[in-house]
Design a protein around this motif. Sequence first.
Motif, PDB file in Angstrom:
ATOM      1  N   THR A 196      57.446  73.776  20.018  1.00 45.89           N
ATOM      2  CA  THR A 196      58.630  73.378  20.782  1.00 45.89           C
ATOM      3  C   THR A 196      59.056  71.965  20.409  1.00 45.89           C
ATOM      4  OG1 THR A 196      57.954  74.818  22.605  1.00 45.89           O
ATOM      5  CG2 THR A 196      59.576  73.114  23.109  1.00 45.89           C
ATOM      6  N   ILE A 197      58.105  71.047  20.313  1.00 46.84           N
ATOM      7  CA  ILE A 197      58.419  69.675  19.914  1.00 46.84           C
ATOM      8  C   ILE A 197      58.977  69.659  18.491  1.00 46.84           C
ATOM      9  CG2 ILE A 197      57.313  67.500  19.208  1.00 46.84           C
ATOM     10  CD1 ILE A 197      58.026  67.650  22.163  1.00 46.84           C
TER      11      ILE A 197
ATOM     12  N   GLN B 119      62.628  70.214  18.183  1.00 40.04           N
ATOM     13  CA  GLN B 119      63.507  69.211  18.787  1.00 40.04           C
ATOM     14  C   GLN B 119      64.279  68.424  17.730  1.00 40.04           C
ATOM     15  OE1 GLN B 119      63.949  68.922  22.212  1.00 40.04           O
ATOM     16  NE2 GLN B 119      62.727  70.762  22.178  1.00 40.04           N
TER      17      GLN B 119
ATOM     18  N   ASN C 182      61.419  64.137  24.768  1.00 45.34           N
ATOM     19  CA  ASN C 182      60.362  63.750  23.853  1.00 45.34           C
ATOM     20  C   ASN C 182      59.084  64.466  24.300  1.00 45.34           C
ATOM     21  OD1 ASN C 182      59.193  62.279  25.981  1.00 45.34           O
ATOM     22  ND2 ASN C 182      60.086  60.356  25.309  1.00 45.34           N
ATOM     23  N   ALA C 183      58.001  64.261  23.600  1.00 43.11           N
ATOM     24  CA  ALA C 183      56.764  64.988  23.901  1.00 43.11           C
ATOM     25  C   ALA C 183      56.279  64.713  25.326  1.00 43.11           C
ATOM     26  CB  ALA C 183      55.680  64.614  22.892  1.00 43.11           C
TER      27      ALA C 183
ATOM     28  N   HIS D 253      58.439  61.976  17.603  1.00 41.91           N
ATOM     29  CA  HIS D 253      57.662  62.371  18.775  1.00 41.91           C
ATOM     30  C   HIS D 253      56.209  61.949  18.610  1.00 41.91           C
ATOM     31  CE1 HIS D 253      60.804  64.704  20.667  1.00 41.91           C
ATOM     32  NE2 HIS D 253      61.052  65.296  19.520  1.00 41.91           N
TER      33      HIS D 253
ATOM     34  N   ILE E 207      52.643  62.609  19.613  1.00 44.00           N
ATOM     35  CA  ILE E 207      51.763  63.604  20.212  1.00 44.00           C
ATOM     36  C   ILE E 207      50.345  63.060  20.131  1.00 44.00           C
ATOM     37  CG2 ILE E 207      50.871  65.948  20.063  1.00 44.00           C
ATOM     38  CD1 ILE E 207      53.520  66.782  18.841  1.00 44.00           C
TER      39      ILE E 207
ATOM     40  N   GLN F 231      53.444  72.275  20.395  1.00 45.25           N
ATOM     41  CA  GLN F 231      53.736  71.668  19.093  1.00 45.25           C
ATOM     42  C   GLN F 231      54.960  72.318  18.453  1.00 45.25           C
ATOM     43  OE1 GLN F 231      49.642  72.236  17.586  1.00 45.25           O
ATOM     44  NE2 GLN F 231      49.732  70.061  17.066  1.00 45.25           N
TER      45      GLN F 231
ATOM     46  N   LEU G  96      58.556  66.477  27.860  1.00 48.50           N
ATOM     47  CA  LEU G  96      58.302  67.921  27.801  1.00 48.50           C
ATOM     48  C   LEU G  96      57.033  68.255  28.561  1.00 48.50           C
ATOM     49  CD1 LEU G  96      58.853  70.793  26.683  1.00 48.50           C
ATOM     50  CD2 LEU G  96      57.533  70.133  24.670  1.00 48.50           C
TER      51      LEU G  96
END
Length: 124
Positions: free
Chosen positions: A52-53, A56, A97-98, A61, A63, A50, A101
């Motif tokens: 790391t996203i 961005q 994107n999530a 994103h 999730i 979370q 990743l």
Amino acid sequence: ELLVQMEAYKGIFIASTNLMDELDQASIRRFDLKIHFGYLKPEQAWALFQQTIGKQGNKRHQISKEMQQRIGYLNNLTPGDFATVIRQQRVYGEIFNAEKLLCALEAECRAKHDGQVNRIGFLN
């Protein structure tokens, strides 16, 4: 020679290995502290995912709960894997994107010699 130099050294000596089982007892005795860093626990991995996203910069994103489950299956995930995937983004010249990743993290875990993704239950 290394052992002699380690004993003679007056400063702080720090070393790292992922081959602890292959070190002989003479060298192990010369380290005052031995610290083991294990793999991320599912809740740690999810928090780092979370974070790391979030860095961005793209607020779009998506999730999902399924992503959290998939992260939980990665039993050999480390913070270094996140760093590797972030460097891969630079190579590809894109922001993941999530989903991308997560797929890249799964690939990193599979690439390790102990790389098995433990899946429990029925998954598509």
